[in-house]
Design a protein around this motif. Structure first.
Motif, short mmCIF file in Angstrom:
data_model
loop_
_atom_site.label_atom_id
_atom_site.label_comp_id
_atom_site.label_asym_id
_atom_site.label_seq_id
_atom_site.Cartn_x
_atom_site.Cartn_y
_atom_site.Cartn_z
N GLY A 107 -59.16 -63.31 -24.89
CA GLY A 107 -58.39 -64.46 -25.33
C GLY A 107 -56.97 -64.02 -25.64
O GLY A 107 -56.66 -62.82 -25.63
N PRO A 108 -56.07 -64.97 -25.89
CA PRO A 108 -54.68 -64.61 -26.19
C PRO A 108 -54.60 -63.70 -27.41
O PRO A 108 -55.38 -63.82 -28.36
CB PRO A 108 -54.04 -65.97 -26.49
CG PRO A 108 -54.93 -66.98 -25.85
CD PRO A 108 -56.31 -66.41 -25.92
N THR A 109 -53.67 -62.75 -27.37
CA THR A 109 -53.47 -61.88 -28.52
C THR A 109 -52.91 -62.70 -29.69
O THR A 109 -52.31 -63.77 -29.51
CB THR A 109 -52.47 -60.76 -28.19
OG1 THR A 109 -51.20 -61.34 -27.87
CG2 THR A 109 -52.95 -59.91 -27.02
N LYS A 110 -53.08 -62.18 -30.89
CA LYS A 110 -52.55 -62.86 -32.09
C LYS A 110 -51.04 -63.01 -32.00
O LYS A 110 -50.48 -64.04 -32.40
CB LYS A 110 -52.93 -62.06 -33.34
CG LYS A 110 -54.42 -62.08 -33.66
CD LYS A 110 -54.72 -61.27 -34.92
CE LYS A 110 -56.21 -61.30 -35.23
NZ LYS A 110 -56.53 -60.50 -36.45
N GLU A 111 -50.38 -62.00 -31.45
CA GLU A 111 -48.92 -62.04 -31.33
C GLU A 111 -48.49 -63.14 -30.36
O GLU A 111 -47.51 -63.85 -30.59
CB GLU A 111 -48.39 -60.69 -30.86
CG GLU A 111 -48.51 -59.56 -31.86
CD GLU A 111 -49.93 -59.01 -31.99
OE1 GLU A 111 -50.78 -59.35 -31.12
OE2 GLU A 111 -50.19 -58.27 -32.94
N PHE A 112 -49.26 -63.29 -29.26
CA PHE A 112 -48.92 -64.32 -28.27
C PHE A 112 -49.15 -65.71 -28.84
O PHE A 112 -48.35 -66.63 -28.61
CB PHE A 112 -49.75 -64.12 -27.00
CG PHE A 112 -49.33 -65.00 -25.85
CD1 PHE A 112 -48.11 -64.82 -25.23
CD2 PHE A 112 -50.16 -66.02 -25.40
CE1 PHE A 112 -47.72 -65.63 -24.17
CE2 PHE A 112 -49.77 -66.84 -24.35
CZ PHE A 112 -48.55 -66.64 -23.73
N VAL A 113 -50.23 -65.89 -29.60
CA VAL A 113 -50.50 -67.18 -30.25
C VAL A 113 -49.36 -67.52 -31.22
O VAL A 113 -48.91 -68.66 -31.30
CB VAL A 113 -51.85 -67.15 -30.98
CG1 VAL A 113 -52.04 -68.41 -31.82
CG2 VAL A 113 -53.00 -67.01 -29.99
N LYS A 114 -48.91 -66.51 -31.95
CA LYS A 114 -47.86 -66.72 -32.96
C LYS A 114 -46.54 -67.14 -32.33
O LYS A 114 -45.88 -68.08 -32.79
CB LYS A 114 -47.67 -65.44 -33.78
CG LYS A 114 -46.71 -65.59 -34.94
CD LYS A 114 -46.65 -64.31 -35.76
CE LYS A 114 -45.68 -64.45 -36.94
NZ LYS A 114 -45.61 -63.21 -37.75
N LYS A 115 -46.14 -66.45 -31.24
CA LYS A 115 -44.85 -66.76 -30.62
C LYS A 115 -44.94 -67.94 -29.66
O LYS A 115 -43.96 -68.64 -29.39
CB LYS A 115 -44.29 -65.54 -29.89
CG LYS A 115 -45.05 -65.12 -28.65
CD LYS A 115 -44.46 -63.86 -28.02
CE LYS A 115 -45.25 -63.44 -26.79
NZ LYS A 115 -44.74 -62.18 -26.19
N GLY A 116 -46.15 -68.20 -29.12
CA GLY A 116 -46.37 -69.32 -28.22
C GLY A 116 -45.96 -69.01 -26.79
O GLY A 116 -45.17 -68.09 -26.53
N GLY A 117 -46.53 -69.75 -25.85
CA GLY A 117 -46.20 -69.56 -24.45
C GLY A 117 -47.29 -70.09 -23.55
O GLY A 117 -48.27 -70.70 -24.02
N LEU A 118 -47.15 -69.88 -22.25
CA LEU A 118 -48.11 -70.36 -21.27
C LEU A 118 -49.06 -69.23 -20.87
O LEU A 118 -48.63 -68.10 -20.65
CB LEU A 118 -47.41 -70.89 -20.03
CG LEU A 118 -46.57 -72.16 -20.20
CD1 LEU A 118 -45.85 -72.49 -18.90
CD2 LEU A 118 -47.43 -73.33 -20.64
N LEU A 119 -50.35 -69.56 -20.77
CA LEU A 119 -51.36 -68.62 -20.32
C LEU A 119 -52.00 -69.16 -19.06
O LEU A 119 -52.44 -70.31 -19.01
CB LEU A 119 -52.44 -68.43 -21.40
CG LEU A 119 -53.59 -67.47 -21.06
CD1 LEU A 119 -53.08 -66.04 -21.00
CD2 LEU A 119 -54.72 -67.58 -22.07
#
Length: 289
Positions: A107-119
């Motif tokens: 799943g998305p990393t915690k850092e990616f969830v925090k900064k947001g973006g497209l997966l």
């Protein structure tokens, strides 16, 4: 060079996998499998942020095949019962050989969830032959920058070689069977002939863009997005009518009976029951939430 005849066409319709909505061109109503490839999911692009995380797969088992991820954009964390933990980023490929059993989560990393973006990514299931289904499991993660590519003379087509050998370039992924996987990008107006090994079955899946295949059949986002081919030619011709991204997947057919149930792909119903029991007994290992 003679082009291969198109055998089947498939759209990439949406399906629900639990709470996750994604595209599934394989299997479809038209195509059951392209031996040895048994499933292709195109997930996303999902908007990931602190309030929305639709692609977070907790611990789950696999046996008897190889689940593979081509990450198109974003960032996700892989953890498994072998002790592997790695962050997979855009352009990376992770290739898990489930063998006799593995438990993994992604799943998305915690850092990616925090900064947001497209997966967005492709999940491919590659069958293992009966002789390899109970082998020791293995995990490979190769970063985008570590792959070599074959580029056309006009520099408009770039083929990243994931596995197999193409034009003398060897992919970084080690495979259990004869499999060639190519991740292609073509700029609008480019034309390129991709050679395919004679004994391989092959498919092309359009990730984005628009291409004519063999000059007459059209792959586009709002139409047919996957073609399979007969073994009657030397390859396939791709002409891009927009900037395009695609996968060309080919392999030697196993020609074995396939019995699948949930996360297990075996050769008999008895083997499926054994896989369920082994997982319940913890024989595939453990992974904390």
């Amino acid at each position: 060079m003679k082009t291969r005849s198109i055998q089947n066409k498939s759209k990439s319709n949406f399906v629900n996998m639990g709470p996750i909505r994604l595209r599934q061109p394989l299997p479809s109503f038209a195509i059951n499998n392209v031996d040895p490839f048994i499933l292709l999911h195109h997930y996303g692009p999902y908007e990931i942020n602190a309030k929305s995380n639709p692609f977070d797969l907790g611990p789950h088992p696999h046996r008897g095949f190889e689940p593979i991820t081509f990450l198109i954009q974003g960032e996700q964390l892989h953890r498994d019962s072998l002790g592997n933990e790695s962050i997979v980023k855009s352009g990376d490929v992770q290739w898990t050989t489930a063998g006799n059993g593995i438990v993994h989560a992604e799943g998305p990393t915690k850092e990616f969830v925090k900064k947001g973006g497209l997966l967005e990514g492709i999940q491919l299931w590659l069958n293992l032959p009966a002789s390899h289904k109970m082998m020791e499991p293995n995990y490979q993660h190769v970063k985008n920058e570590d792959f070599a590519a074959v580029t056309s003379q006009d520099l408009k087509t770039s083929l990243k070689i994931i596995s197999g050998t193409y034009k003398g370039v060897k992919g970084k992924i080690e495979t259990q069977t004869g499999v060639q996987t190519i991740w292609g990008n073509s700029l609008e107006g480019s034309e390129y002939f991709i050679e395919i090994p004679k004994k391989h079955d092959v498919l092309i899946y359009l990730i984005k863009g628009s291409v004519f295949v063999n000059e007459v059949e059209h792959l586009r986002e709002e139409g047919d997005r996957m073609f399979t081919f007969k073994q009657d030619g030397e390859g396939i011709n791709i002409k891009a009518t927009a900037d395009s991204e695609y996968l060309v997947l080919s392999g030697v057919p196993l020609k074995e009976k396939v019995v699948s149930h949930g996360p297990f792909v075996m050769n008999s119903q008895q083997e499926i029951q054994q896989a369920i029991q082994d997982y319940q007994k913890g024989k595939m290992g453990y992974l904390a939430e």
